[in-house]
Design a protein around this motif. Structure first.
Motif, PDB file in Angstrom:
ATOM      1  N   GLN A 102      53.043  22.158  33.608  1.00  0.00           N
ATOM      2  CA  GLN A 102      53.234  23.449  32.948  1.00  0.00           C
ATOM      3  C   GLN A 102      52.940  24.579  33.928  1.00  0.00           C
ATOM      4  N   THR A 103      51.901  24.416  34.733  1.00  0.00           N
ATOM      5  CA  THR A 103      51.536  25.424  35.721  1.00  0.00           C
ATOM      6  C   THR A 103      52.551  25.485  36.857  1.00  0.00           C
ATOM      7  N   VAL A 104      53.063  24.332  37.269  1.00  0.00           N
ATOM      8  CA  VAL A 104      54.082  24.311  38.325  1.00  0.00           C
ATOM      9  C   VAL A 104      55.306  25.121  37.901  1.00  0.00           C
ATOM     10  N   LEU A 105      55.753  24.949  36.662  1.00  0.00           N
ATOM     11  CA  LEU A 105      56.896  25.716  36.173  1.00  0.00           C
ATOM     12  C   LEU A 105      56.581  27.212  36.137  1.00  0.00           C
ATOM     13  N   LYS A 106      55.343  27.541  35.800  1.00  0.00           N
ATOM     14  CA  LYS A 106      54.928  28.945  35.791  1.00  0.00           C
ATOM     15  C   LYS A 106      54.959  29.527  37.199  1.00  0.00           C
ATOM     16  N   ILE A 107      54.436  28.784  38.166  1.00  0.00           N
ATOM     17  CA  ILE A 107      54.419  29.262  39.554  1.00  0.00           C
ATOM     18  C   ILE A 107      55.842  29.466  40.066  1.00  0.00           C
ATOM     19  N   ALA A 108      56.740  28.569  39.676  1.00  0.00           N
ATOM     20  CA  ALA A 108      58.131  28.658  40.124  1.00  0.00           C
ATOM     21  C   ALA A 108      58.911  29.754  39.402  1.00  0.00           C
ATOM     22  N   ARG A 109      58.295  30.373  38.394  1.00  0.00           N
ATOM     23  CA  ARG A 109      58.945  31.417  37.592  1.00  0.00           C
ATOM     24  C   ARG A 109      60.178  30.884  36.863  1.00  0.00           C
ATOM     25  N   ASP A 161      50.004  40.953  47.186  1.00  0.00           N
ATOM     26  CA  ASP A 161      50.984  40.785  46.126  1.00  0.00           C
ATOM     27  C   ASP A 161      51.896  39.600  46.385  1.00  0.00           C
ATOM     28  N   GLU A 162      51.996  39.166  47.636  1.00  0.00           N
ATOM     29  CA  GLU A 162      52.842  38.033  47.966  1.00  0.00           C
ATOM     30  C   GLU A 162      52.093  36.710  47.865  1.00  0.00           C
ATOM     31  N   GLU A 163      50.811  36.790  47.600  1.00  0.00           N
ATOM     32  CA  GLU A 163      50.016  35.573  47.553  1.00  0.00           C
ATOM     33  C   GLU A 163      50.321  34.800  46.282  1.00  0.00           C
ATOM     34  N   GLU A 164      50.657  33.550  46.438  1.00  0.00           N
ATOM     35  CA  GLU A 164      51.039  32.710  45.304  1.00  0.00           C
ATOM     36  C   GLU A 164      50.262  31.401  45.336  1.00  0.00           C
ATOM     37  N   ALA A 165      50.093  30.836  44.171  1.00  0.00           N
ATOM     38  CA  ALA A 165      49.488  29.515  44.077  1.00  0.00           C
ATOM     39  C   ALA A 165      50.525  28.451  44.426  1.00  0.00           C
ATOM     40  N   GLY A 166      50.063  27.239  44.639  1.00  0.00           N
ATOM     41  CA  GLY A 166      50.951  26.137  44.982  1.00  0.00           C
ATOM     42  C   GLY A 166      50.613  24.901  44.169  1.00  0.00           C
ATOM     43  N   ALA A 225      47.691  23.956  41.146  1.00  0.00           N
ATOM     44  CA  ALA A 225      47.997  23.425  39.820  1.00  0.00           C
ATOM     45  C   ALA A 225      47.214  22.149  39.536  1.00  0.00           C
ATOM     46  N   GLU A 226      47.061  21.308  40.560  1.00  0.00           N
ATOM     47  CA  GLU A 226      46.311  20.055  40.393  1.00  0.00           C
ATOM     48  C   GLU A 226      44.854  20.339  40.013  1.00  0.00           C
ATOM     49  N   VAL A 227      44.232  21.275  40.710  1.00  0.00           N
ATOM     50  CA  VAL A 227      42.825  21.588  40.462  1.00  0.00           C
ATOM     51  C   VAL A 227      42.664  22.308  39.121  1.00  0.00           C
ATOM     52  N   PHE A 228      43.509  23.288  38.878  1.00  0.00           N
ATOM     53  CA  PHE A 228      43.441  24.066  37.651  1.00  0.00           C
ATOM     54  C   PHE A 228      43.622  23.187  36.412  1.00  0.00           C
ATOM     55  N   ALA A 229      44.412  22.129  36.541  1.00  0.00           N
ATOM     56  CA  ALA A 229      44.662  21.244  35.404  1.00  0.00           C
ATOM     57  C   ALA A 229      43.377  20.606  34.885  1.00  0.00           C
ATOM     58  N   TYR A 230      42.375  20.463  35.737  1.00  0.00           N
ATOM     59  CA  TYR A 230      41.084  19.933  35.305  1.00  0.00           C
ATOM     60  C   TYR A 230      40.088  21.049  34.982  1.00  0.00           C
ATOM     61  N   HIS A 287      38.562  30.823  40.644  1.00  0.00           N
ATOM     62  CA  HIS A 287      39.934  30.329  40.851  1.00  0.00           C
ATOM     63  C   HIS A 287      40.589  30.025  39.516  1.00  0.00           C
ATOM     64  N   ARG A 288      39.867  29.371  38.622  1.00  0.00           N
ATOM     65  CA  ARG A 288      40.406  29.075  37.291  1.00  0.00           C
ATOM     66  C   ARG A 288      40.747  30.359  36.542  1.00  0.00           C
ATOM     67  N   GLU A 289      39.873  31.357  36.624  1.00  0.00           N
ATOM     68  CA  GLU A 289      40.128  32.620  35.928  1.00  0.00           C
ATOM     69  C   GLU A 289      41.345  33.336  36.503  1.00  0.00           C
ATOM     70  N   ARG A 290      41.519  33.275  37.819  1.00  0.00           N
ATOM     71  CA  ARG A 290      42.669  33.938  38.427  1.00  0.00           C
ATOM     72  C   ARG A 290      43.963  33.219  38.056  1.00  0.00           C
ATOM     73  N   MET A 291      43.942  31.895  38.007  1.00  0.00           N
ATOM     74  CA  MET A 291      45.132  31.158  37.601  1.00  0.00           C
ATOM     75  C   MET A 291      45.507  31.511  36.162  1.00  0.00           C
ATOM     76  N   LEU A 292      44.529  31.606  35.289  1.00  0.00           N
ATOM     77  CA  LEU A 292      44.791  31.972  33.902  1.00  0.00           C
ATOM     78  C   LEU A 292      45.403  33.358  33.806  1.00  0.00           C
ATOM     79  N   ALA A 293      44.834  34.304  34.552  1.00  0.00           N
ATOM     80  CA  ALA A 293      45.328  35.674  34.484  1.00  0.00           C
ATOM     81  C   ALA A 293      46.707  35.823  35.103  1.00  0.00           C
ATOM     82  N   THR A 294      46.950  35.131  36.203  1.00  0.00           N
ATOM     83  CA  THR A 294      48.209  35.297  36.936  1.00  0.00           C
ATOM     84  C   THR A 294      49.386  34.616  36.249  1.00  0.00           C
TER      85      THR A 294
END
Length: 327
Positions: free
Chosen positions: A77-84, A272-277, A281-286, A315-322
């Protein structure tokens, strides 16, 4: 005297009797087109423009696009979000999956039958995401994991996952959480729920023993392994590939930067160009599931260990917000 009659026609074991053959000659067999699928079936839709990701979630969670409470589902689910990649989520179970496991992606309806097949998680889904994501695909997602990230990825499977499984499936205090997420939605029958509860607990215990290669469940060792995994990931996040980026941000802002992504590269000049990968997503999933207070964990030992590492919490909070719009 030779017989002048014509020899009889050879008989066949499955020959159609004459009267029936005559009947079908008068009324030919017709093949009718298949019936339409029920209107509630996504495959019956003809005007759906976005794919559907089937995950472990609640009906309300599906409507709002909330993070899944299952690590594998939340990762994709996060991978699809990162890929927009635009998509919606729908609640499902392993029994409804073509491969027997969630998640899977159902593409939009297509005139080409092969394009309507469900896409299981794994490399097939990842390649589909990269091929159909809006251009340009974030470089952090398109590039393969670094050698260092590949090495650290084993920490999730070998040290963190066993402790997570024990906390959710085998800790008596968290039985209400397990039942609410995976057992109660399957049936309202007491005996069915009781049987399923035993089955999932047995499967979790078997996986833990297989992963840890121990002959028994050593609870203290499980949590010690999880703590060492958190410590290593914290080091990788704050000092490893993000070290230069963190230092640059502190120089510009005069103070600590917001939590970096694991995939932050040293040559990114614009925040602004900084993106997760994928590794994020693997870490955030836990970490998101462990720290999700809405799940009402009764035994919070694993969450308490994770909160000792503020970098992972941030990191978890930033992934949630982003990517999920949760402040």
């Amino acid at each position: 005297m030779p017989d002048s009659r014509a020899p009889p026609a050879p008989t066949r074991l499955l020959a159609v009797p004459g009267p029936i053959a005559a009947l079908f000659n008068r009324v030919p067999l017709a093949v009718y087109p298949p019936n339409d699928l029920p209107l509630r079936s996504p495959s019956s839709e003809t005007h759906r423009d976005t794919p559907i990701l089937y995950v472990f979630t609640t009906p309300d969670g599906a409507r709002t696009g909330a993070p899944s409470f299952n690590p594998s589902c939340l990762k994709w689910q996060t991978v699809l979000k990162i890929a927009r990649l635009p998509f919606s989520t729908a609640p499902s179970t392993n029994h409804a999956s073509p491969t027997g496991a969630l998640p899977f992606l159902l593409p939009p309806p297509s005139a080409i039958p092969s394009n309507n097949l469900p896409i299981p998680s794994g490399d097939t889904l990842f390649n589909h995401v990269l091929a159909h994501a809006p251009s340009p695909v974030p470089r952090s997602l398109a590039e393969p994991l670094s050698t260092r990230q590949e090495a650290y990825l084993s920490l999730l499977d070998a040290r963190l996952r066993p402790a997570f499984l024990y906390s959710l499936y085998l800790t008596p205090a968290n039985t209400p959480v397990l039942s609410a997420l995976y057992v109660d939605p399957t049936s309202s029958a007491f005996f069915v729920r009781a049987t399923l509860l035993r089955q999932v607990r047995h499967a979790a215990e078997s996986e833990i023993l297989k992963t840890t290669r121990r002959g028994f469940l050593d609870v203290e060792a499980l949590y010690a392994d999880a703590q060492s995994a958190f410590a290593a990931l914290e080091t990788l996040l704050l000092q490893g590939i993000s070290a230069s980026k963190t230092d640059a941000d502190e120089t510009k802002t005069g103070g600590p930067t917001s939590a970096p992504f694991f995939s932050s590269s040293d040559d990114d000049d614009d925040d602004d160009e900084e993106e997760a990968g994928l590794f994020d997503a693997e870490v955030f999933a836990y970490t998101n599931i462990i720290l999700d207070q809405a799940l009402c964990w009764n035994d919070t030992r694993l969450a308490d260990l994770l909160r000792r590492f503020p970098g992972l919490v941030a990191h978890r909070e930033r992934m949630l917000a982003t990517y999920f719009g949760v402040a």
